[in-house]
Design an enzyme around this catalytic site. Structure first.
Site, mmCIF file in Angstrom:
data_model
loop_
_atom_site.group_PDB
_atom_site.id
_atom_site.type_symbol
_atom_site.label_atom_id
_atom_site.label_comp_id
_atom_site.label_asym_id
_atom_site.label_seq_id
_atom_site.Cartn_x
_atom_site.Cartn_y
_atom_site.Cartn_z
ATOM 1 N N LYS A 144 0.852 -1.186 0.000
ATOM 2 C CA LYS A 144 0.000 0.000 0.000
ATOM 3 C C LYS A 144 0.886 1.233 0.000
ATOM 4 O O LYS A 144 1.669 1.454 0.929
ATOM 5 C CB LYS A 144 -0.906 -0.014 1.234
ATOM 6 N N LYS A 183 -2.159 -1.528 -3.906
ATOM 7 C CA LYS A 183 -3.014 -0.345 -3.845
ATOM 8 C C LYS A 183 -2.172 0.908 -3.882
ATOM 9 O O LYS A 183 -1.195 0.975 -3.139
ATOM 10 C CB LYS A 183 -3.782 -0.399 -2.516
ATOM 11 N N SER A 222 -10.103 5.562 -4.905
ATOM 12 C CA SER A 222 -11.049 6.663 -5.098
ATOM 13 C C SER A 222 -10.603 7.674 -6.152
ATOM 14 O O SER A 222 -11.389 8.072 -7.012
ATOM 15 C CB SER A 222 -11.302 7.361 -3.759
HETATM 16 C C1 PBG Z 1 -7.772 3.163 5.404
HETATM 17 C C2 PBG Z 1 -7.920 3.091 3.943
HETATM 18 C C3 PBG Z 1 -7.698 4.086 2.988
HETATM 19 C C4 PBG Z 1 -8.144 3.571 1.774
HETATM 20 C C5 PBG Z 1 -8.568 2.275 2.017
HETATM 21 N N1 PBG Z 1 -8.415 2.000 3.356
HETATM 22 C C6 PBG Z 1 -7.221 5.467 3.132
HETATM 23 C C7 PBG Z 1 -5.837 5.787 3.447
HETATM 24 O O1 PBG Z 1 -4.992 4.931 3.703
HETATM 25 O O2 PBG Z 1 -5.580 6.974 3.511
HETATM 26 C C8 PBG Z 1 -8.153 4.299 0.456
HETATM 27 C C9 PBG Z 1 -9.181 3.841 -0.507
HETATM 28 C C10 PBG Z 1 -9.438 4.728 -1.665
HETATM 29 O O3 PBG Z 1 -8.811 5.787 -1.886
HETATM 30 O O4 PBG Z 1 -10.347 4.381 -2.425
HETATM 31 N N2 PBG Z 1 -6.536 3.007 5.906
#
Ligand code: PBG
Length: 327
Positions: free
Chosen positions: A196, A249, A275
């Site tokens: 991530k 991700k 997103s």
């Molecule tokens: C929570 C989480 C996030 C996303 C998924 N789980 C946000 C982040 O890490 O800031 C992002 C998902 C998206 O942007 O669609 N930790």
């Protein structure tokens, strides 16, 4: 001999031939729709930066879940926005917390829906970071691990079918696996957000989940977009700790990473089409600069081609509607 002898265009002549030699396909049953559950009643509120994506209160979630299930989208991943956020993110482990209640509600009406929960603390803490913050303002890894284990068990007790930790703490898969096993949930799979990145593409999500950190950023635990070899180390660790599915991700700007994991591991791979990737397509299509559906299809296909099995995407419902000819 006629030049050129081999002519690739021969197999592109018509749709029948093109379909005959098609290498990749997006399948509705491998899509996961994210859902945002908010406190309050009778709420279905569109997220300003994410057209057609809504915050639902628990009493309104069922209509959406049933529609998705009937369209063939049989997996959802839940994100919760609790009424009260505090330093420890206590709602995350409360049996009557927002996610726990949402799981029970979904399971009551659509028991076969595969309910996946995002396990993290950023949506529940008043500081917006993904774990426990100490006096020096640092996110403490090992203290956070205990909290993540408690959150996972609490989700499983409420009826979650799969646990997806997104916090990026070190050692979390092992600790969560242990806790699940000890509490009688050895059958529950873990989908690890293994790779991530610290990404600007999460912008609209933080709007939706109200989870932007109050101060600082997530670079101390999420990965640097400049790195790719590190992705192998992260995935190796998670697999060693018994992750069932590994995730990359974001997806679109990281197709090389998906391909690298595909070439190196035989575990199922999930791509999180985040997103910002969704909202960019919506915004450009709104201006009539691109065609929404064709661009969506092409994005999803690129993730498949890179080697993803599963795609978590805000496009899931729309894609399923198109596939069912319901639009
Ligand atoms: C929570 C989480 C996030 C996303 C998924 N789980 C946000 C982040 O890490 O800031 C992002 C998902 C998206 O942007 O669609 N930790």
């Amino acid at each position: 001999m006629q030049f050129p002898e081999y002519r690739p265009r021969r197999l592109r002549k018509n749709p029948i031939l093109r379909n005959l030699v098609k290498e990749n396909d997006v399948k509705v049953e491998q899509l996961i729709q994210p859902l945002f559950i908010t406190f309050g009643e009778n709420i279905k509120r569109e997220i300003p930066s994410m057209p057609n994506i809504y915050n639902y209160s628990i009493d309104r979630i069922e209509e959406e879940v049933k529609e998705l299930f009937d369209l063939g989208v049989k997996s959802v991943i839940l994100f919760g926005i609790p009424e009260h956020k505090d330093h420890m993110g206590t709602d995350a482990v409360d049996d009557n917390g927002i996610i726990q209640r949402a799981i029970r509600e979904i399971k009551k009406h659509t028991p076969d829906m595969n309910v996946i929960t995002d396990v993290c603390y950023c949506e529940y803490t008043d500081h917006g970071h993904c774990g426990f913050i100490n006096k020096d303002g640092e996110v403490e890894n090992d203290r956070t691990l205990e909290m993540l284990a408690d959150e996972s068990v609490s989700h499983a007790k409420a009826g979650a079918d799969m646990i997806a930790p997104s916090d990026m703490m070190d050692g979390r898969i092992a600790v969560i696996r242990d806790a699940l096993d000890e509490n009688g949930f050895s059958h529950i799979p873990i989908m690890a957000y293994s790779v991530k990145y610290s990404s600007a593409f999460y912008g609209p999500f933080r709007d939706a989940a109200q989870s932007t950190p109050g101060s600082g950023d997530r670079k101390g635990y999420q990965m640097d977009p400049a790195n790719s070899r590190e992705a192998l180390r992260e995935a190796t660790l998670d697999i060693g700790e018994s992750a069932d599915i590994i995730m990359v991700k974001p997806a679109l700007a990281y197709l090389d990473i998906i391909r690298m994991l595909r070439d190196n591991f035989d575990h199922p791979i999930a791509a999180y089409n985040v997103s910002g990737e969704y909202s960019m397509v919506c915004a450009a299509a709104e201006k009539d600069w691109i065609d929404f559906d064709r661009t969506m299809d092409e994005c999803l296909l690129s993730m498949k081609r890179a080697g993803a099995d599963i795609i978590i995407t805000y496009f899931a419902k729309r894609f399923a509607q198109n596939a069912a000819g319901k639009r």
